[in-house]
Design a protein around this motif. Structure first.
Motif, PDB file in Angstrom:
ATOM      1  N   VAL A 148      38.743  18.040 -12.074  1.00 40.99           N
ATOM      2  CA  VAL A 148      37.198  18.331 -12.343  1.00 40.99           C
ATOM      3  C   VAL A 148      37.068  18.314 -13.761  1.00 40.99           C
ATOM      4  CG1 VAL A 148      35.296  19.893 -11.968  1.00 40.99           C
ATOM      5  CG2 VAL A 148      37.305  19.917 -10.299  1.00 40.99           C
ATOM      6  N   GLU A 149      36.381  17.421 -14.201  1.00 38.33           N
ATOM      7  CA  GLU A 149      36.288  17.204 -15.707  1.00 38.33           C
ATOM      8  C   GLU A 149      35.284  18.072 -16.541  1.00 38.33           C
ATOM      9  OE1 GLU A 149      35.516  14.893 -13.609  1.00 38.33           O
ATOM     10  OE2 GLU A 149      33.312  14.089 -13.822  1.00 38.33           O
ATOM     11  N   GLY A 150      35.167  18.114 -17.994  1.00 37.11           N
ATOM     12  CA  GLY A 150      34.404  18.898 -18.803  1.00 37.11           C
ATOM     13  C   GLY A 150      32.877  18.579 -19.025  1.00 37.11           C
ATOM     14  N   LEU A 151      32.382  19.392 -19.833  1.00 38.84           N
ATOM     15  CA  LEU A 151      30.985  19.026 -20.201  1.00 38.84           C
ATOM     16  C   LEU A 151      30.680  17.653 -20.647  1.00 38.84           C
ATOM     17  CD1 LEU A 151      28.141  20.068 -20.524  1.00 38.84           C
ATOM     18  CD2 LEU A 151      28.961  20.930 -22.900  1.00 38.84           C
ATOM     19  N   GLY A 152      29.698  16.894 -19.821  1.00 35.87           N
ATOM     20  CA  GLY A 152      29.550  15.529 -20.335  1.00 35.87           C
ATOM     21  C   GLY A 152      30.441  14.369 -19.888  1.00 35.87           C
ATOM     22  N   TYR A 153      31.692  14.939 -19.684  1.00 36.65           N
ATOM     23  CA  TYR A 153      32.793  13.879 -19.733  1.00 36.65           C
ATOM     24  C   TYR A 153      32.805  13.080 -18.173  1.00 36.65           C
ATOM     25  CZ  TYR A 153      35.186  15.178 -24.017  1.00 36.65           C
ATOM     26  OH  TYR A 153      35.540  15.289 -25.233  1.00 36.65           O
ATOM     27  N   ASP A 162      24.502  10.610  -9.066  1.00 41.75           N
ATOM     28  CA  ASP A 162      23.218  10.874  -9.347  1.00 41.75           C
ATOM     29  C   ASP A 162      22.944  11.646 -10.566  1.00 41.75           C
ATOM     30  OD1 ASP A 162      22.308   9.108  -7.722  1.00 41.75           O
ATOM     31  OD2 ASP A 162      21.697  10.756  -5.976  1.00 41.75           O
ATOM     32  N   GLU A 163      21.619  11.735 -11.331  1.00 42.33           N
ATOM     33  CA  GLU A 163      21.262  12.544 -12.285  1.00 42.33           C
ATOM     34  C   GLU A 163      20.094  13.267 -12.002  1.00 42.33           C
ATOM     35  OE1 GLU A 163      19.978  12.515 -16.716  1.00 42.33           O
ATOM     36  OE2 GLU A 163      21.210  10.912 -16.174  1.00 42.33           O
ATOM     37  N   PRO A 164      20.150  14.264 -11.273  1.00 40.84           N
ATOM     38  CA  PRO A 164      18.858  15.006 -10.796  1.00 40.84           C
ATOM     39  C   PRO A 164      18.216  15.893 -12.028  1.00 40.84           C
ATOM     40  CG  PRO A 164      20.635  16.115  -9.954  1.00 40.84           C
ATOM     41  CD  PRO A 164      21.383  15.024 -10.532  1.00 40.84           C
ATOM     42  N   ASP A 165      17.033  16.322 -12.051  1.00 43.11           N
ATOM     43  CA  ASP A 165      16.608  17.203 -13.025  1.00 43.11           C
ATOM     44  C   ASP A 165      17.459  18.503 -13.263  1.00 43.11           C
ATOM     45  OD1 ASP A 165      14.613  15.099 -13.371  1.00 43.11           O
ATOM     46  OD2 ASP A 165      13.322  16.047 -12.150  1.00 43.11           O
ATOM     47  N   GLY A 166      17.434  18.773 -14.403  1.00 48.68           N
ATOM     48  CA  GLY A 166      18.203  19.962 -14.820  1.00 48.68           C
ATOM     49  C   GLY A 166      17.319  21.180 -14.906  1.00 48.68           C
ATOM     50  N   PRO A 167      17.806  22.222 -15.255  1.00 50.42           N
ATOM     51  CA  PRO A 167      19.075  22.675 -15.554  1.00 50.42           C
ATOM     52  C   PRO A 167      19.992  22.660 -14.406  1.00 50.42           C
ATOM     53  CG  PRO A 167      17.918  24.541 -15.757  1.00 50.42           C
ATOM     54  CD  PRO A 167      16.989  23.440 -15.566  1.00 50.42           C
ATOM     55  N   TYR A 168      21.213  22.485 -14.718  1.00 50.83           N
ATOM     56  CA  TYR A 168      22.192  22.617 -13.519  1.00 50.83           C
ATOM     57  C   TYR A 168      23.044  24.054 -13.581  1.00 50.83           C
ATOM     58  CZ  TYR A 168      21.811  17.627 -13.779  1.00 50.83           C
ATOM     59  OH  TYR A 168      21.699  16.238 -13.898  1.00 50.83           O
ATOM     60  N   SER A 224      37.871  22.914 -19.195  1.00 51.53           N
ATOM     61  CA  SER A 224      36.732  23.369 -19.893  1.00 51.53           C
ATOM     62  C   SER A 224      35.743  23.583 -19.076  1.00 51.53           C
ATOM     63  CB  SER A 224      36.415  22.167 -21.175  1.00 51.53           C
ATOM     64  OG  SER A 224      35.336  22.291 -21.789  1.00 51.53           O
ATOM     65  N   MET A 225      34.520  22.793 -18.855  1.00 46.78           N
ATOM     66  CA  MET A 225      33.468  23.180 -18.091  1.00 46.78           C
ATOM     67  C   MET A 225      34.073  23.066 -16.552  1.00 46.78           C
ATOM     68  SD  MET A 225      29.638  21.439 -17.128  1.00 46.78           S
ATOM     69  CE  MET A 225      30.603  19.968 -16.202  1.00 46.78           C
ATOM     70  N   GLY A 226      35.109  22.088 -16.379  1.00 48.96           N
ATOM     71  CA  GLY A 226      35.767  21.860 -15.057  1.00 48.96           C
ATOM     72  C   GLY A 226      36.508  23.052 -14.810  1.00 48.96           C
ATOM     73  N   GLY A 227      37.056  23.760 -15.726  1.00 49.41           N
ATOM     74  CA  GLY A 227      37.878  25.014 -15.242  1.00 49.41           C
ATOM     75  C   GLY A 227      36.712  26.171 -14.619  1.00 49.41           C
ATOM     76  N   MET A 228      35.583  26.211 -15.317  1.00 49.02           N
ATOM     77  CA  MET A 228      34.540  27.150 -14.787  1.00 49.02           C
ATOM     78  C   MET A 228      34.060  26.685 -13.310  1.00 49.02           C
ATOM     79  SD  MET A 228      32.253  27.526 -18.292  1.00 49.02           S
ATOM     80  CE  MET A 228      32.921  28.034 -19.747  1.00 49.02           C
ATOM     81  N   ASP A 231      22.745  18.166 -21.553  1.00 50.70           N
ATOM     82  CA  ASP A 231      22.053  19.770 -21.735  1.00 50.70           C
ATOM     83  C   ASP A 231      21.992  20.301 -20.396  1.00 50.70           C
ATOM     84  OD1 ASP A 231      21.724  18.941 -24.613  1.00 50.70           O
ATOM     85  OD2 ASP A 231      19.822  18.197 -24.312  1.00 50.70           O
ATOM     86  N   ALA A 232      21.705  19.476 -19.338  1.00 49.44           N
ATOM     87  CA  ALA A 232      21.646  20.280 -18.087  1.00 49.44           C
ATOM     88  C   ALA A 232      22.810  21.140 -17.663  1.00 49.44           C
ATOM     89  CB  ALA A 232      21.076  19.385 -16.914  1.00 49.44           C
ATOM     90  N   GLN A 233      24.027  20.133 -17.982  1.00 50.03           N
ATOM     91  CA  GLN A 233      25.330  20.895 -17.547  1.00 50.03           C
ATOM     92  C   GLN A 233      25.749  22.138 -18.501  1.00 50.03           C
ATOM     93  OE1 GLN A 233      28.122  17.738 -17.677  1.00 50.03           O
ATOM     94  NE2 GLN A 233      27.490  16.640 -16.078  1.00 50.03           N
ATOM     95  N   ALA A 234      25.304  22.029 -19.794  1.00 50.51           N
ATOM     96  CA  ALA A 234      25.571  22.860 -20.834  1.00 50.51           C
ATOM     97  C   ALA A 234      24.741  24.332 -20.425  1.00 50.51           C
ATOM     98  CB  ALA A 234      25.004  22.487 -22.219  1.00 50.51           C
TER      99      ALA A 234
END
Length: 282
Positions: free
Chosen positions: A41-46, A77-83, A110-114, A203-206
């Motif tokens: 599971v990858e990190g923020l934006g990656y 897909d890129e649904p509307d955020g925030p996620y 990183s985010m993937g660890g969360m 930004d939605a992932q953040a």
């Protein structure tokens, strides 16, 4: 192209079977049936390109390896955020369901660890956790240093797209690696342009990362965990690994001396050895 569906969100994934590895023995059907699954599971934006240093090695170790694009990233897909991290953990479960994995070792950076932490808390499919350069979030977590934040979020106005990516990415690597691997850095920029999240999706992932806090629930994680971190991480300081290790009931701590936030790229062979050792002992 294989996709999983999670409540209308289409999620692209790929699998690498043990039989795809040049070191594999036996038929693909036999090895696919017997192999344990590792989900990365990858990190923020990656995008899923991030795991190119790990996926073939883990397949060579005899695992079925699953990589996928988080919502808003790459071919998903890129649904509307925030996620939320909870939503992204449910995406992971949809992918593993589509793959047919009853159990899976979940490795996130990183985010993937969360997402991996959340997944172990909310679902019963996780066999173990690999938590790389990540944090449990919340008020007690050690924040991104101000200097790093300034670099990542203050791109020069005259920077083109490639220059902007290089500018924001530099704190995630050690200065020595950055100076000695310009060709690889250029390749990474290409991969990021082709497969990373859009600015809006990032930004939605953040938003999910900022809201994440598993600190008061980590005692409920009932699977073995490997907490791995570079000691020179300028994005999420290594003290976050200590906090995770202290709160997880069954954890191992691996510090990689001089390692950056992307230590699993810079020190790929050593990290892969440690990860393979951990998985073999679970």
């Amino acid at each position: 192209m294989p996709y999983a569906d999670n409540d209308g969100v289409s999620l692209y994934y790929e699998t690498t079977d043990p039989a795809d590895s040049p070191d594999s023995d036996g038929s693909q059907e036999e090895r696919g049936r017997d192999a344990e699954t590792v989900a990365l599971v990858e990190g923020l934006g990656y995008g899923r390109w991030m795991w190119r240093w790990q996926r073939d090695r883990l397949a060579a170790e005899g695992y079925q390896v699953v990589v996928w694009d988080n919502r808003g990233t790459g071919d998903s897909d890129e649904p509307d955020g925030p996620y939320t991290v909870e939503e992204m953990a449910s995406d992971l479960d949809a992918v593993l369901e589509a793959v047919g994995a009853e159990r899976a070792h979940v490795v996130g950076a990183s985010m993937g660890g969360m997402i991996a932490q959340q997944y172990a808390l909310d679902y019963d499919r996780a066999a173990s956790l690999g938590l790389l350069c990540t944090s449990h979030g919340g008020d007690e977590a050690v924040e991104i240093p101000e200097e790093t934040q300034a670099r990542m979020f203050s791109v020069p106005e005259d920077a083109d797209e490639r220059e902007a990516i290089r500018h924001k990415m530099k704190p995630a690597m050690t200065d020595a690696f950055w100076e000695e691997n310009d060709d690889l850095i250029s390749d990474i920029v290409d991969w990021r342009l082709a497969g990373d999240a859009s600015d809006a999706a990032r930004d939605a992932q953040a938003a999910g990362v900022v809201a994440f806090d598993s600190s008061d629930r980590l005692g409920d994680v009932d699977v073995p965990a490997l907490v791995a971190h570079g000691t020179d991480d300028r994005v999420l300081p290594v003290e976050n690994a200590d906090l995770l290790y202290e709160r997880l009931p069954s954890a191992e701590l691996a510090r990689f001396e001089g390692g950056s936030h992307l230590f699993f790229i810079e020190q790929a062979e050593t990290v892969n050895d440690r990860l393979a050792e951990f998985l073999a002992d679970v």
